[in-house]
Motif scaffolding. Structure first.
Motif, mmCIF file in Angstrom:
data_model
loop_
_atom_site.group_PDB
_atom_site.id
_atom_site.type_symbol
_atom_site.label_atom_id
_atom_site.label_comp_id
_atom_site.label_asym_id
_atom_site.label_seq_id
_atom_site.Cartn_x
_atom_site.Cartn_y
_atom_site.Cartn_z
ATOM 1 N N LYS A 134 0.744 -1.456 0.160
ATOM 2 C CA LYS A 134 0.151 0.114 -0.044
ATOM 3 C C LYS A 134 0.923 1.355 -0.082
ATOM 4 O O LYS A 134 0.248 2.297 -0.541
ATOM 5 C CB LYS A 134 -0.773 0.139 1.244
ATOM 6 C CG LYS A 134 -0.183 0.194 2.508
ATOM 7 C CD LYS A 134 -1.371 0.019 3.679
ATOM 8 C CE LYS A 134 -2.164 1.016 3.793
ATOM 9 N NZ LYS A 134 -3.554 0.749 4.936
ATOM 10 N N LEU A 184 1.786 5.977 -1.717
ATOM 11 C CA LEU A 184 1.865 7.452 -1.293
ATOM 12 C C LEU A 184 2.938 8.140 -2.146
ATOM 13 O O LEU A 184 3.868 7.422 -2.873
ATOM 14 C CB LEU A 184 2.830 7.166 -0.070
ATOM 15 C CG LEU A 184 2.245 6.528 1.389
ATOM 16 C CD1 LEU A 184 2.921 6.402 2.359
ATOM 17 C CD2 LEU A 184 1.133 7.929 1.712
ATOM 18 N N THR A 238 2.055 12.630 0.372
ATOM 19 C CA THR A 238 0.778 12.839 0.123
ATOM 20 C C THR A 238 -0.086 11.386 0.075
ATOM 21 O O THR A 238 0.551 10.473 -0.704
ATOM 22 C CB THR A 238 0.382 13.515 -0.982
ATOM 23 O OG1 THR A 238 1.166 14.738 -0.852
ATOM 24 C CG2 THR A 238 -1.071 13.920 -1.339
ATOM 25 N N THR A 239 -0.981 11.076 0.478
ATOM 26 C CA THR A 239 -1.798 9.696 0.692
ATOM 27 C C THR A 239 -2.657 9.901 -0.814
ATOM 28 O O THR A 239 -3.031 10.978 -1.334
ATOM 29 C CB THR A 239 -2.726 9.689 1.656
ATOM 30 O OG1 THR A 239 -3.892 10.713 1.574
ATOM 31 C CG2 THR A 239 -2.079 9.816 3.031
ATOM 32 N N GLN A 255 -4.343 13.508 1.485
ATOM 33 C CA GLN A 255 -3.892 14.041 2.883
ATOM 34 C C GLN A 255 -2.317 14.368 2.771
ATOM 35 O O GLN A 255 -1.607 13.477 2.223
ATOM 36 C CB GLN A 255 -4.173 13.059 3.921
ATOM 37 C CG GLN A 255 -3.628 13.673 5.287
ATOM 38 C CD GLN A 255 -3.967 12.414 6.397
ATOM 39 O OE1 GLN A 255 -4.492 11.438 6.356
ATOM 40 N NE2 GLN A 255 -3.520 13.106 7.844
ATOM 41 N N TYR A 300 -1.132 5.828 8.413
ATOM 42 C CA TYR A 300 -1.525 5.170 6.976
ATOM 43 C C TYR A 300 -1.296 3.845 7.051
ATOM 44 O O TYR A 300 -2.211 2.984 6.306
ATOM 45 C CB TYR A 300 -0.472 5.925 5.968
ATOM 46 C CG TYR A 300 -0.522 5.458 4.538
ATOM 47 C CD1 TYR A 300 -1.838 6.047 3.765
ATOM 48 C CD2 TYR A 300 0.072 4.538 4.109
ATOM 49 C CE1 TYR A 300 -2.246 5.438 2.542
ATOM 50 C CE2 TYR A 300 -0.105 4.121 2.559
ATOM 51 C CZ TYR A 300 -1.028 4.528 1.957
ATOM 52 O OH TYR A 300 -1.366 4.251 0.705
#
Length: 256
Positions: A66, A70, A84-85, A89, A111
Motif C-alpha cells: 500500500k 504514497l 501525500t496519501t 492528505q 497510513y
C-alpha cells in the motif's frame, strides 16, 4: 553503453526521484538515497548504533504494498519532506529534526494501519535519519545498476510490460545486451567522471510484484525470472571507488 536515467529513493519504500545529475563519493551511495526510513516497532534495529538489518524490519514494498500509493518528495534545499496519501492528505515535515520525525512517524504509522507492527514490549514504529547512514538493501553503501536489455528480455519472456520502477535501481543503462552486466563481477566501470567496482548481482524479492501506479500486486517478476532464465537476479550492485559527477547520457565503459 550510456546512462539512460538516474534515480534516488530518499525514503525507503517510497517514491523514486529522477535526477539530472548526482555527485558521488567513494564508498557511499547516491546522496540522500534511502536516507530515511520507518522502522517497525518489532525491528531488530538499534538507533544508538545504526547498522544494516534486513528490509523487512522497516516499512517496505516487500511487506507493505500500500505504500506505493504514497507520493513523496524530498527537497534538500529546504530540508522538507512532503508526503501525500491517495486521498490527498498531505504532510510537510523536516525529517532532520526530532519534531519532524515525530510528525512523520505518526503520519506513516496511521497510513499503515494494521500493517504497522509493534514490539512485544509495546515499542511503536519510528521514523529515522542518521547522517551518513543509508537504509539500503545491501550491507554496504552501493549503487544499483540495471541494463535495459535485461529488462527487455524479461518483458519479452513474460509477454507483458514490467515497469522499471518495480526494480528501484539507481542507474538504468541503455545500449546494452541482455544480461551483459552479469559478466562484470569484480570488474571496474567508468561511469561519467566516476569509477565503480561491481560486487554482485541483485536477487529480486516480493517488492517487484507491486505495481508502482496502482499499489496492487499484479505480477511476479521473481517467478518469471526463475521460470524463463533459471535465476531470480536482475541488475548489479557496484561500489564507488573514484568519486565525481554522473548524469543521464554519460558513457559507461569497462576498465578491466
Amino acid at each position: 553503453m550510456h546512462i539512460d536515467s538516474l534515480y534516488r529513493y530518499p525514503v525507503k519504500g517510497l517514491t523514486p526521484e529522477q535526477l539530472n545529475r548526482a555527485r558521488l563519493t567513494p564508498g557511499r551511495c547516491l546522496p540522500w538515497d534511502r536516507a530515511f526510513s520507518l522502522a517497525q516497532g518489532d525491528a531488530a534495529f538499534d538507533p544508538k548504533n545504526p547498522a544494516w538489518v534486513k528490509k523487512t524490519h522497516f516499512m517496505c514494498l516487500a511487506r507493505n504494498a500500500k505504500v506505493a500509493g504514497l507520493s513523496s518528495r524530498f527537497d534538500e534545499a529546504t530540508g522538507i519532506l512532503a508526503i501525500t496519501t491517495p486521498e490527498g492528505q498531505r504532510l510537510n515535515a523536516d525529517p532532520l529534526t526530532a519534531a519532524g520525525q515525530d510528525a512523520l512517524t505518526s503520519f506513516l504509522t496511521d497510513y499503515l494501519g494494521a500493517e504497522a507492527r509493534y514490539g512485544a514490549d509495546g515499542k511503536a514504529p519510528r521514523f529515522h535519519h542518521f547522517p551518513n547512514h543509508s537504509f539500503c538493501d545491501h550491507k554496504t553503501q552501493v549503487i544499483s545498476l540495471i541494463g535495459l536489455g535485461s529488462l527487455a528480455a524479461l518483458e519479452a519472456a513474460a509477454e507483458a510490460p514490467r515497469d522499471k520502477r518495480r526494480f528501484r535501481a539507481n542507474i538504468y543503462i541503455e545500449d546494452i545486451e541482455p544480461w551483459a552486466e552479469f559478466a562484470w563481477m569484480g570488474r571496474r566501470l567508468r561511469v561519467g567522471e566516476t569509477v565503480m567496482q561491481v560486487q554482485e548481482t541483485i536477487d529480486r524479492c516480493a517488492a517487484t510484484t507491486v505495481n508502482p501506479d496502482t499499489a496492487e500486486r499484479d505480477a511476479n517478476p521473481v517467478k518469471e525470472l526463475q521460470q524463463h532464465f533459471g535465476h531470480i537476479e536482475l541488475g548489479v550492485f557496484a561500489e564507488v571507488v573514484q568519486g565525481g559527477e554522473i548524469k543521464p547520457g554519460d558513457e559507461i565503459t569497462l576498465l578491466d
